[in-house]
Design a protein around this motif. Sequence first.
Motif, PDB file in Angstrom:
ATOM      1  N   HIS A 254       0.621  -0.460   0.091  1.00  0.00           N
ATOM      2  CA  HIS A 254       0.034  -0.130  -0.068  1.00  0.00           C
ATOM      3  C   HIS A 254       0.971   1.314   0.376  1.00  0.00           C
ATOM      4  O   HIS A 254       0.352   2.206  -0.564  1.00  0.00           O
ATOM      5  N   LEU A 255       2.173   1.575   0.349  1.00  0.00           N
ATOM      6  CA  LEU A 255       3.152   2.718   0.829  1.00  0.00           C
ATOM      7  C   LEU A 255       3.327   2.547  -1.188  1.00  0.00           C
ATOM      8  O   LEU A 255       3.710   3.171  -1.228  1.00  0.00           O
ATOM      9  N   LYS A 256       4.193   1.433  -1.740  1.00  0.00           N
ATOM     10  CA  LYS A 256       4.279   1.611  -2.594  1.00  0.00           C
ATOM     11  C   LYS A 256       3.184   1.850  -3.973  1.00  0.00           C
ATOM     12  O   LYS A 256       3.294   3.140  -4.408  1.00  0.00           O
TER      13      LYS A 256
ATOM     14  N   LEU B 254       5.194   0.177 -12.166  1.00  0.00           N
ATOM     15  CA  LEU B 254       6.791   1.319 -11.338  1.00  0.00           C
ATOM     16  C   LEU B 254       6.685   1.209  -9.814  1.00  0.00           C
ATOM     17  O   LEU B 254       8.088   0.575  -9.158  1.00  0.00           O
ATOM     18  N   ALA B 255       5.859   0.145  -9.230  1.00  0.00           N
ATOM     19  CA  ALA B 255       5.368   0.502  -7.366  1.00  0.00           C
ATOM     20  C   ALA B 255       5.928  -0.864  -7.606  1.00  0.00           C
ATOM     21  O   ALA B 255       6.522  -1.518  -6.396  1.00  0.00           O
ATOM     22  N   ARG B 256       5.630  -2.350  -8.421  1.00  0.00           N
ATOM     23  CA  ARG B 256       6.142  -2.986  -8.084  1.00  0.00           C
ATOM     24  C   ARG B 256       7.979  -3.335  -8.471  1.00  0.00           C
ATOM     25  O   ARG B 256       8.982  -3.776  -7.291  1.00  0.00           O
ATOM     26  N   ALA B 257       8.655  -2.496  -9.069  1.00  0.00           N
ATOM     27  CA  ALA B 257       9.878  -2.040  -9.487  1.00  0.00           C
ATOM     28  C   ALA B 257      10.653  -1.106  -8.136  1.00  0.00           C
ATOM     29  O   ALA B 257      11.763  -1.485  -8.015  1.00  0.00           O
ATOM     30  N   LEU B 258      10.064  -0.649  -7.477  1.00  0.00           N
ATOM     31  CA  LEU B 258       9.933   0.107  -6.289  1.00  0.00           C
ATOM     32  C   LEU B 258      10.093  -1.361  -5.113  1.00  0.00           C
ATOM     33  O   LEU B 258      10.503  -0.640  -3.640  1.00  0.00           O
ATOM     34  N   ALA B 259       9.501  -2.244  -4.923  1.00  0.00           N
ATOM     35  CA  ALA B 259       9.344  -2.995  -4.064  1.00  0.00           C
ATOM     36  C   ALA B 259      10.354  -3.636  -3.097  1.00  0.00           C
ATOM     37  O   ALA B 259       9.800  -3.327  -2.054  1.00  0.00           O
TER      38      ALA B 259
END
Length: 287
Positions: A138-140, A168-173
């Motif tokens: 949820h933060l990402k 992109l959120a997954r890339a930043l996980a």
Amino acid sequence: MSALHSEISSQPHERDRDIVLSARDVTVGFGSKIVLDRLNLDVYRGEILGFVGASGTGKSVLMRTVLRLLPRRSGKIEILGKDYDKLSEPERNQLDMRLGVLFQQGALFSSLTVKENIQVPMREYLDLPKNLMDELAHLKIRMVGLAADAADKYPSELSGGMIKRAALARALALDPDLVFLDEPTSGLDPIGAAEFDELIAKLRDTLGLTVYMVTHDLDSLFSVCDRIAVLGQKRVLVEGTVEDMLACDDPWVQSYFRGKRARSIVPREDIADRNDVNGAGAHSREK
């Protein structure tokens, strides 16, 4: 190697910068066809590097080679000061955790929700309780500008722009140091592409990311990229700032950066100067 490439590469301030990705004499081929031939490239910490070239020159091939998705025939690649070839499997896993990747079409798993897609790297590399993974996901999601209810949506329920942000959120996980973006604004309308560019720049500044961006988008190159590398003739022909590209005498570079589609694009410094005079504020694009 062009005179401009040699001049830029030898500047003292470039030599003194922290290199997070180094490719030396990298050769990649398929059968009898050589796609990249003794290619050299450096990516510096904290920059957004735009990697461009004509279609079919091997831009995505190099990115996939760096990520070990494609084999190379020769040459050396170091990421964050580490040579993959000399690392043990646990050390490679540790290094992989410091990398994030956004593929051109997002490459989300269609059977997983956005939240579950973001948690894939967490499940692969970490041993975390479900409630903590949910909280991190949820933060990402908030970090990339998606609404909270996007967490439980499937890729088929998302717009093109939402898919890019979810990917992109997954890339930043895993809170990477170096992020690879393959055509991040392709398929987006001009407003959505501009907003995505602004998001990338904001994340770079707030998270201290280094960004390697394969793109054809002139707006992205002019508005958010600190440096540009041009691929041609199976190697990096020239690298430098937008201003260096505009001054380069290579015919393809001139056609690309000064062609018909580039006429309305001006460097960031020119826009800033114009806005200072007009009192219009700092915008990164000419309207």
